[in-house]
Structure formats: structure tokens, C-alpha cells
Design a protein around this motif. Structure first.
Motif, short mmCIF file in Angstrom:
data_model
loop_
_atom_site.label_atom_id
_atom_site.label_comp_id
_atom_site.label_asym_id
_atom_site.label_seq_id
_atom_site.Cartn_x
_atom_site.Cartn_y
_atom_site.Cartn_z
N THR A 1 8.81 -5.24 -1.82
CA THR A 1 8.67 -3.91 -2.42
C THR A 1 8.64 -4.08 -3.93
OG1 THR A 1 9.77 -2.78 -0.59
CG2 THR A 1 9.73 -1.64 -2.70
N VAL A 2 7.55 -3.66 -4.55
CA VAL A 2 7.34 -3.87 -5.99
C VAL A 2 7.56 -2.56 -6.73
CG1 VAL A 2 5.68 -4.56 -7.75
CG2 VAL A 2 5.71 -5.73 -5.54
N LEU B 1 -4.18 4.18 -4.20
CA LEU B 1 -2.90 3.50 -4.13
C LEU B 1 -2.65 3.00 -2.72
CD1 LEU B 1 -0.68 5.90 -6.31
CD2 LEU B 1 -1.73 3.74 -7.00
N LEU B 2 -1.59 2.24 -2.55
CA LEU B 2 -1.30 1.62 -1.27
C LEU B 2 -1.12 2.63 -0.15
CD1 LEU B 2 -0.83 -1.10 0.11
CD2 LEU B 2 1.59 -0.92 -0.49
N ASP B 3 -0.56 3.82 -0.50
CA ASP B 3 -0.33 4.84 0.52
C ASP B 3 -1.52 5.78 0.69
OD1 ASP B 3 -0.18 6.15 -1.86
OD2 ASP B 3 1.88 6.86 -1.62
N GLY B 4 -2.63 5.49 0.03
CA GLY B 4 -3.83 6.30 0.19
C GLY B 4 -4.01 7.39 -0.84
N THR C 1 -2.45 5.28 -11.50
CA THR C 1 -3.63 5.15 -10.65
C THR C 1 -3.94 3.67 -10.47
OG1 THR C 1 -5.07 5.35 -12.60
CG2 THR C 1 -4.66 7.36 -11.33
N LYS C 2 -4.71 3.38 -9.42
CA LYS C 2 -5.17 2.01 -9.16
C LYS C 2 -6.63 1.92 -9.58
CE LYS C 2 -5.70 -1.39 -5.43
NZ LYS C 2 -7.18 -1.45 -5.44
N LEU D 1 5.62 0.27 -4.80
CA LEU D 1 4.67 -0.24 -3.80
C LEU D 1 5.48 -0.95 -2.72
CD1 LEU D 1 2.06 -1.74 -6.29
CD2 LEU D 1 1.97 0.51 -5.18
N GLU D 2 5.50 -0.38 -1.53
CA GLU D 2 6.33 -0.94 -0.46
C GLU D 2 5.52 -1.90 0.41
OE1 GLU D 2 7.96 2.29 1.70
OE2 GLU D 2 9.38 2.89 0.12
N ARG D 3 6.14 -3.05 0.71
CA ARG D 3 5.56 -4.07 1.58
C ARG D 3 4.13 -4.40 1.17
NH1 ARG D 3 8.41 -0.70 4.94
NH2 ARG D 3 6.52 0.43 5.56
N VAL D 4 4.00 -4.94 -0.03
CA VAL D 4 2.66 -5.20 -0.57
C VAL D 4 1.96 -6.26 0.28
CG1 VAL D 4 3.26 -4.54 -2.91
CG2 VAL D 4 3.66 -6.87 -2.19
N PRO D 5 0.69 -6.04 0.62
CA PRO D 5 -0.07 -7.04 1.37
C PRO D 5 -0.75 -8.02 0.43
CG PRO D 5 -1.32 -5.02 1.21
CD PRO D 5 -0.02 -4.76 0.52
N ALA D 6 -1.25 -9.07 0.98
CA ALA D 6 -1.95 -10.08 0.17
C ALA D 6 -3.21 -9.51 -0.45
CB ALA D 6 -2.28 -11.29 1.04
N GLU D 7 -3.79 -8.47 0.17
CA GLU D 7 -5.03 -7.89 -0.35
C GLU D 7 -4.85 -7.25 -1.73
OE1 GLU D 7 -5.24 -8.55 3.84
OE2 GLU D 7 -3.81 -7.37 2.64
N LEU D 8 -3.60 -6.94 -2.12
CA LEU D 8 -3.37 -6.34 -3.45
C LEU D 8 -3.32 -7.38 -4.55
CD1 LEU D 8 -0.76 -3.46 -3.03
CD2 LEU D 8 -3.20 -3.30 -3.45
#
Length: 491
Positions: free
Chosen positions: A373-374, A405-408, A399-400, A419-426
Motif C-alpha cells: 500500500t503506497v 487511478l487504481l480504483d478507476g 490524477t494519473k 494506492l492499495e495493493r499496487v500491481p506490477a502494471e503501475l
């Protein structure tokens, strides 16, 4: 006897009767307002030629009962049961027929405020059974200095407007005072000449309708603030030169404050708000300034209101409203000062108007791994020499770059982005933070680097090993069953 002789006899008889009856005059020494916590002495003076019977002090309550206000007896002297004049001064000079009764109130409080009465009784010289009474009263006023003073921005937080002028209001809140204090504003140490108003002025454009009001103001009034007070302020040379160059292009090199922006001026000020900040990974600051030209000598409108608190003190709110000019008002020092009879010197609160510049971002954890979690937080800003904080409070928008953002969501408001449970795609994604208040806006970017998580990697490897072992066991079992079935067929 008739005529003048009869009148003289009547007057003489009345005078003799008055001498026989005795006389009594009572007065209380004047009293100035007393600061809460101080000690006050009430002094009741009376003069008589008779014998003292009693002295009674009352505190008159504001509570109304049947027949009048309630009275609380706070001191009594009864000559019938006292051999000495308790709490009396000058008792050894009875031949002067002047007495004084004093009541000392230590550390007066709010409940001591009110009316006090001094009642004196003497014996009638003709009869010891008859008492002559006289009284007087005085009001004790307890004053309380202000407990707190603060300056806040009305309608805060608020965005920055780069296309039109906007009104800005400072509110000075003073609490805990009795009576209500006098409140006034200063800018950069100079008293502001204000226009009193019972209600807020409607809009900024109303200023262009009243040039006569501006001319009629007394420019020599003490404390009048004008653009001359800004010579010692550290102005932004870049934006000042830009404004002057634009005016030269339009052929209108005149004082700031012309009504409305020109079309050519607005066109020449156009630029792409999306600068090259998105293609570089490090933090970049981007500031935009208004496309309109504002007066350097605005009208300041003043409102003042007060309301009673439950403890008997007053809360005062004073509002100062003017047409904001971010170019000149940035890093201006405004102070609210209070005068009160309980204060030996004015009480004040100060704020420095400051636009957000150079947000400082922090990321936790600093080395993010897949599944962490970042948190990206705005820790502070780059501040000018006269500002200790950004004021008014800014609005933060995240903004991204190039996506959601990660949650849409398209954006997130707040000082912190989670940012919770960041995936490798980020990995390698860039996030933009825009901070703005009525004085300006700024943007900064930060890039998120996501590393492999060894714990997740080991877990996956263990899972793969278990799957492989299970597959091998299933294959071996199948082979044994086939072999057993073949042997049974042979036999």
C-alpha cells in the motif's frame, strides 16, 4: 397672624422640626470599570447628626421576582449588637458626623457584575423607636479582555480563477470579551481605510460603477493604504514584466485597474496549460497567473457583527472584503488588531497571503513492491521569505497521467493519495498533484517505481512446486493402475 409673618412662622417651625428629627445623607464614591480578577472596594459615605442604627449592603440580582428584583445581603452592621464600627473608617471622629462604610470584593468575577445598594439607618433624635432610612446605589461593571483572536479566510478552501477577478474575504474572530472590542485591519503594518457596509457588495464589477466614490475618499486619512505601501515587498519580477509587456502591446501603458480585460490581451496570454512536465520524471512546478489586469488600489469593504455568548461575553466577527489581485496580494501581510479597555496594548493576529509553490512530496514506502500500500503525501511547500505557511488553505487534486487511478476514478481530492495493493502494471506510472488557492496554482509530478516482491515470488514458486509434485504423483498412480490392469488381463 396673617401674611408674611405667618409664612415665616411656618418655615421656622418646619426648620425646628427638621433639626429635632435629624438629617441623613448617603452617597457612594464613583467606580470605574474593573477588570475581571482584580480587587475592588465599594465605599459608602454618609453624614448625619443622629445615632447610627444599621448599615446594610445589597447586591441586586438581575433575576426578577414578585415585587421587583431579588436582593442578596452581603454586609450588615447592627449598632444594637456591635460595640465597634466593624468595617468602618473614621469612627474615631464621630464629632465630624461623617462616616464611611467599605465593602471589599476580592478577585471579582463575571457574576459580581451588577447593581449594589448601600442602606443606612439612624435613630430619630426625638424618639429612639423611630428609625430614619436612606440609601443609594452604584453599578459595578466587570470587563473581560478577549480570550482569543484569529483570522481565517471565508469560503475556504477555494480554487484559483485565472479568467476573472474574484472577491476575497478575511474574517477576524474575537471571543470572550466584555464589552465588545473595537476591531480593525492593517496591511503590511498600515491601517486600512475601509468602506463600512451593512451588507456584502454584490460583485467585483460594481467597482466600475462608482468612480465618484473612489474620488471622494479622503486620501490624507491616517492609515490609508495604497500601492505605495508595496514598494518594500518582494514582488515577482517575471510576472510584473509580463504584465507590462502585454500592456505595451495593447498601447495601454497605464495604471493597473482598467475595466475588463482586452481581447488582444487575453489572446496574447494564451498558452498550453499542459506543459512538458509529463515527459520528465522529476518533480516539476508549473504556475499560471490570471489573464485579467486588476487594480493595485482596491476598495476594502468592512462588515462588523457581534453576538452574545452564554457566559455574558461577546463574540465579534469583522470581515474585510476586496477584489483579490494575486500579483500584488501574494505575500501581503494582513493583521487584525483589537482595542479593549481591559488590555494595556492591542491584541492582534496575523496572516500572510501566500500562493502554493513547489509542493514537496513524500512516498511511503520509498521502495514500493508489488502488493504494498503506497501513500504519496504533500509534506509542505516552497515558501517566500515572509510566509510561514500557504494561506488560504489550498485544494489538492491528484490524477494519473495518461489514465485513471487504481480504483478507476479520474481524480482524488485531499492532501494524501493512497494506492492499495499496487500491481506490477503501475511500475513507471506518473502521478500529478495540483495545489491551488485563490492566489495561484501549482502542479508537481512524481513517478512510481514498483519492484518485485520476493515474498510473493517465493509463494508462487512454492505453489508451482506443489502443483508439479501433485501432477507427478497423479501420473505415477495412473501408470501403476494401468500396469495392474494389464497383469490381471494376462492371468
Amino acid at each position: 397672624m396673617t401674611g408674611p409673618l405667618a409664612l415665616c412662622c411656618c418655615l421656622l417651625s418646619a426648620y425646628i422640626l427638621s433639626l429635632a428629627a435629624g438629617y441623613l445623607t448617603v452617597s457612594i464614591e464613583p467606580l470605574l470599570p474593573v477588570v475581571i480578577g482584580d480587587t475592588v472596594t465599594l465605599k459608602c459615605n454618609f453624614q448625619t447628626d443622629g445615632n447610627l442604627r444599621e448599615i446594610v449592603w445589597f447586591r441586586v440580582s438581575t433575576q426578577v421576582i414578585e415585587g421587583g428584583n431579588a436582593r442578596q445581603k452581603i454586609f450588615t452592621y447592627d449598632a444594637m449588637y456591635n460595640t465597634s464600627f466593624s468595617n468602618m473608617e473614621g469612627k474615631h471622629r464621630r464629632e465630624d458626623l461623617v462616616y464611611q462604610s467599605t465593602v471589599r470584593l476580592p478577585e471579582v468575577q463575571m457574576e459580581d457584575d451588577g447593581l449594589y445598594e448601600c442602606h443606612v439607618g439612624i435613630y430619630d433624635r426625638r424618639s429612639t423607636d423611630k428609625v430614619i432610612l436612606a440609601s443609594t446605589s452604584i453599578t459595578l461593571t466587570v470587563i473581560v479582555p478577549p480570550k482569543s483572536i484569529s483570522v481565517v479566510a471565508a469560503n475556504s478552501p477555494a480554487p484559483f480563477s485565472r479568467y476573472e477577478a474574484q472577491n476575497f474575504t478575511l474574517v477576524c474572530i474575537v471571543t470572550g470579551a466584555k464589552p465588545a472590542p473595537m476591531v480593525y485591519f492593517k496591511r503590511d503594518g498600515e491601517l486600512i481605510d475601509v468602506v463600512p457596509t451593512a451588507q456584502s457588495f454584490s460583485s467585483v464589477e460594481d467597482r466600475s460603477k462608482g468612480p465618484g466614490l473612489r474620488k471622494s475618499r479622503d486620501r490624507t486619512q491616517v492609515g490609508y493604504w495604497s500601492s505605495g505601501g508595496l514598494t518594500s515587498r518582494d514582488l515577482d519580477d517575471t510576472k510584473l514584466q509580463k504584465s507590462l509587456s502585454l500592456l505595451e502591446q495593447e498601447g495601454k501603458l497605464a495604471r493597473l485597474g482598467q475595466d475588463g480585460p482586452e481581447t488582444g490581451l487575453e489572446q496574447s496570454f494564451e498558452f498550453d496549460p499542459e506543459t512538458t512536465t509529463e515527459v520528465i520524471p522529476e518533480t516539476v512546478v508549473s504556475r499560471e497567473f490570471p489573464r485579467w489586469v486588476q487594480s493595485s488600489d482596491p476598495l476594502y469593504y468592512f462588515q462588523h457583527g457581534q453576538q452574545a455568548a452564554g457566559d455574558g461575553t461577546m463574540e465579534v466577527r469583522a470581515m474585510l472584503t476586496w477584489s483579490l489581485n494575486p500579483q500584488l496580494d501574494n505575500e501581503a501581510l494582513f493583521s487584525c488588531e483589537v482595542n479593549h479597555p481591559a488590555l494595556s496594548m492591542p491584541m492582534q493576529a496575523e496572516v500572510t497571503l501566500a500562493a502554493p509553490r513547489g509542493p514537496k512530496l513524500s512516498m511511503s514506502p520509498k521502495k514500493a513492491r508489488v502488493g504494498d500500500t503506497v501513500r504519496i503525501t504533500v509534506q509542505g511547500f516552497q515558501l517566500g521569505p515572509s510566509a510561514s505557511e500557504v494561506f488560504p488553505e489550498p485544494i489538492f487534486t491528484w490524477t494519473k497521467v495518461g489514465g485513471h487511478l487504481l480504483d478507476g476514478r479520474e481524480g482524488h481530492d485531499g492532501r494524501e493519495l493512497i494506492l492499495e495493493r499496487v500491481p506490477a502494471e503501475l511500475n513507471g506510472s506518473m502521478f500529478r498533484c495540483m495545489a491551488q488557492n485563490p492566489l495561484g496554482s501549482t502542479e508537481t509530478h512524481t513517478r512510481l517505481m514498483v519492484f518485485d516482491n520476493p515474498r510473493l515470488k517465493k509463494g508462487r514458486e512454492r505453489l508451482f512446486a506443489i502443483d508439479a509434485a501433485a501432477s507427478q504423483f497423479s501420473l505415477t498412480l495412473t501408470s501403476m493402475l494401468l500396469l495392474l490392469s494389464f497383469i490381471c488381463e494376462l492371468t
